[in-house]
Design a protein around this motif. Structure first.
Motif, PDB file in Angstrom:
ATOM      1  N   UNK A  36      52.527 136.741   3.253  1.00  0.00           N
ATOM      2  CA  UNK A  36      53.801 136.482   3.941  1.00  0.00           C
ATOM      3  C   UNK A  36      53.702 136.877   5.418  1.00  0.00           C
ATOM      4  N   UNK A  37      53.078 138.000   5.707  1.00  0.00           N
ATOM      5  CA  UNK A  37      52.881 138.424   7.098  1.00  0.00           C
ATOM      6  C   UNK A  37      52.014 137.422   7.865  1.00  0.00           C
ATOM      7  N   UNK A  38      50.987 136.901   7.198  1.00  0.00           N
ATOM      8  CA  UNK A  38      50.124 135.903   7.831  1.00  0.00           C
ATOM      9  C   UNK A  38      50.925 134.647   8.199  1.00  0.00           C
ATOM     10  N   UNK A  39      51.741 134.176   7.277  1.00  0.00           N
ATOM     11  CA  UNK A  39      52.570 132.991   7.550  1.00  0.00           C
ATOM     12  C   UNK A  39      53.490 133.269   8.727  1.00  0.00           C
ATOM     13  N   UNK A  40      54.114 134.444   8.754  1.00  0.00           N
ATOM     14  CA  UNK A  40      54.982 134.822   9.882  1.00  0.00           C
ATOM     15  C   UNK A  40      54.208 134.790  11.195  1.00  0.00           C
ATOM     16  N   UNK A  41      53.007 135.360  11.206  1.00  0.00           N
ATOM     17  CA  UNK A  41      52.190 135.388  12.424  1.00  0.00           C
ATOM     18  C   UNK A  41      51.883 133.979  12.922  1.00  0.00           C
ATOM     19  N   UNK A  42      51.541 133.081  12.010  1.00  0.00           N
ATOM     20  CA  UNK A  42      51.253 131.699  12.411  1.00  0.00           C
ATOM     21  C   UNK A  42      52.514 131.033  12.949  1.00  0.00           C
ATOM     22  N   UNK A  43      53.632 131.217  12.257  1.00  0.00           N
ATOM     23  CA  UNK A  43      54.899 130.608  12.697  1.00  0.00           C
ATOM     24  C   UNK A  43      55.264 131.103  14.094  1.00  0.00           C
ATOM     25  N   UNK A  44      55.041 132.360  14.367  1.00  0.00           N
ATOM     26  CA  UNK A  44      55.333 132.927  15.691  1.00  0.00           C
ATOM     27  C   UNK A  44      54.599 132.187  16.802  1.00  0.00           C
ATOM     28  N   UNK A  46      53.686 128.973  16.791  1.00  0.00           N
ATOM     29  CA  UNK A  46      53.975 127.540  16.845  1.00  0.00           C
ATOM     30  C   UNK A  46      55.109 127.222  17.800  1.00  0.00           C
ATOM     31  N   UNK A  47      55.166 125.991  18.214  1.00  0.00           N
ATOM     32  CA  UNK A  47      56.183 125.509  19.149  1.00  0.00           C
ATOM     33  C   UNK A  47      57.289 124.824  18.347  1.00  0.00           C
ATOM     34  N   UNK A  48      58.201 125.627  17.805  1.00  0.00           N
ATOM     35  CA  UNK A  48      59.193 125.121  16.850  1.00  0.00           C
ATOM     36  C   UNK A  48      60.539 124.784  17.472  1.00  0.00           C
ATOM     37  N   UNK A  49      60.993 125.557  18.418  1.00  0.00           N
ATOM     38  CA  UNK A  49      62.329 125.349  18.964  1.00  0.00           C
ATOM     39  C   UNK A  49      62.452 124.028  19.718  1.00  0.00           C
ATOM     40  N   UNK A  50      61.339 123.495  20.197  1.00  0.00           N
ATOM     41  CA  UNK A  50      61.384 122.206  20.889  1.00  0.00           C
ATOM     42  C   UNK A  50      60.964 121.060  19.966  1.00  0.00           C
ATOM     43  N   UNK A  51      60.832 121.348  18.652  1.00  0.00           N
ATOM     44  CA  UNK A  51      60.523 120.364  17.612  1.00  0.00           C
ATOM     45  C   UNK A  51      59.154 119.710  17.785  1.00  0.00           C
ATOM     46  N   UNK A  72      63.849 120.961   7.108  1.00  0.00           N
ATOM     47  CA  UNK A  72      64.938 121.852   6.687  1.00  0.00           C
ATOM     48  C   UNK A  72      65.457 122.681   7.858  1.00  0.00           C
ATOM     49  N   UNK A  73      64.561 123.289   8.618  1.00  0.00           N
ATOM     50  CA  UNK A  73      64.952 124.169   9.719  1.00  0.00           C
ATOM     51  C   UNK A  73      64.461 123.616  11.055  1.00  0.00           C
ATOM     52  N   UNK A  78      65.193 130.570  12.343  1.00  0.00           N
ATOM     53  CA  UNK A  78      65.575 130.161  10.981  1.00  0.00           C
ATOM     54  C   UNK A  78      64.359 130.120  10.054  1.00  0.00           C
ATOM     55  N   UNK A  79      63.246 129.612  10.567  1.00  0.00           N
ATOM     56  CA  UNK A  79      62.026 129.547   9.760  1.00  0.00           C
ATOM     57  C   UNK A  79      61.506 130.946   9.467  1.00  0.00           C
ATOM     58  N   UNK A  80      61.498 131.807  10.468  1.00  0.00           N
ATOM     59  CA  UNK A  80      61.043 133.186  10.254  1.00  0.00           C
ATOM     60  C   UNK A  80      61.915 133.917   9.234  1.00  0.00           C
ATOM     61  N   UNK A  81      63.210 133.716   9.299  1.00  0.00           N
ATOM     62  CA  UNK A  81      64.097 134.336   8.306  1.00  0.00           C
ATOM     63  C   UNK A  81      63.778 133.832   6.902  1.00  0.00           C
TER      64      UNK A  81
END
Length: 153
Positions: A36-44, A46-51, A72-73, A78-81
């Motif tokens: 779960x921590x690894x997934x969080x680190x990768x998500x951090x 990524x360029x998500x807020x600009x889609x 979904x998000x 939202x994804x991190x949560x």
């Protein structure tokens, strides 16, 4: 200088659809917080807020369970949560092949937010605790033929 030279600030950032497939069979219970921590680190990263990037998480043991789809998000927070809320449910079987087939039919699709048809890079991050209980050859080949790049851990 070459006419093809393009300064970094002028290059269009790469868009990616990233799907995490997480093994939640009984043998992975103690390592799940690290996963779960690894997934969080990768998500951090990524360029998500600009889609530009999109993320989906699917967990599996006997059967796959979508935690959220690529569409979904729309914000990183939202994804991190959602990732922080992931729990390990367990299961006595590790059907990786069935989970890969499920992804092909239900996650790497336009209705689930995949932008494969638009030429956006499709990435599968598979985190498994061991050998699959079922055959992975056919679904792996099918995903590869679709253009999905797979990283396995």
């Amino acid at each position: 200088m070459s006419q093809n030279f393009c300064p970094l600030e002028e290059r269009r950032p790469t868009e990616r659809d990233v799907v995490f497939l997480l093994d939640e069979s009984d043998g992975t219970r103690t390592s799940f917080p690290t996963v779960r921590d690894f997934v969080q680190d990768v998500v951090e990263r990524l360029s998500l807020d600009d889609n530009k990037d999109r993320v989906s998480v699917v967990q599996y043991s006997r059967d796959p369970t979508v935690q959220f789809y690529l569409n979904t998000y729309t914000t990183k927070e939202d994804i991190l949560q959602a990732v922080r809320r992931l729990t390990h449910k367990g299961g006595d079987t590790r059907n990786t092949g069935a989970a890969l087939q499920y992804l092909r039919e239900n996650v790497f699709t336009a209705s689930a937010g995949s932008r494969l048809q638009e030429g956006v890079q499709q990435i599968l991050v598979l985190i498994s605790g061991g050998r699959s209980s079922d055959n992975v050859d056919v679904p792996t080949s099918a995903l590869k033929q679709m253009g999905v790049h797979t990283l396995g851990f």
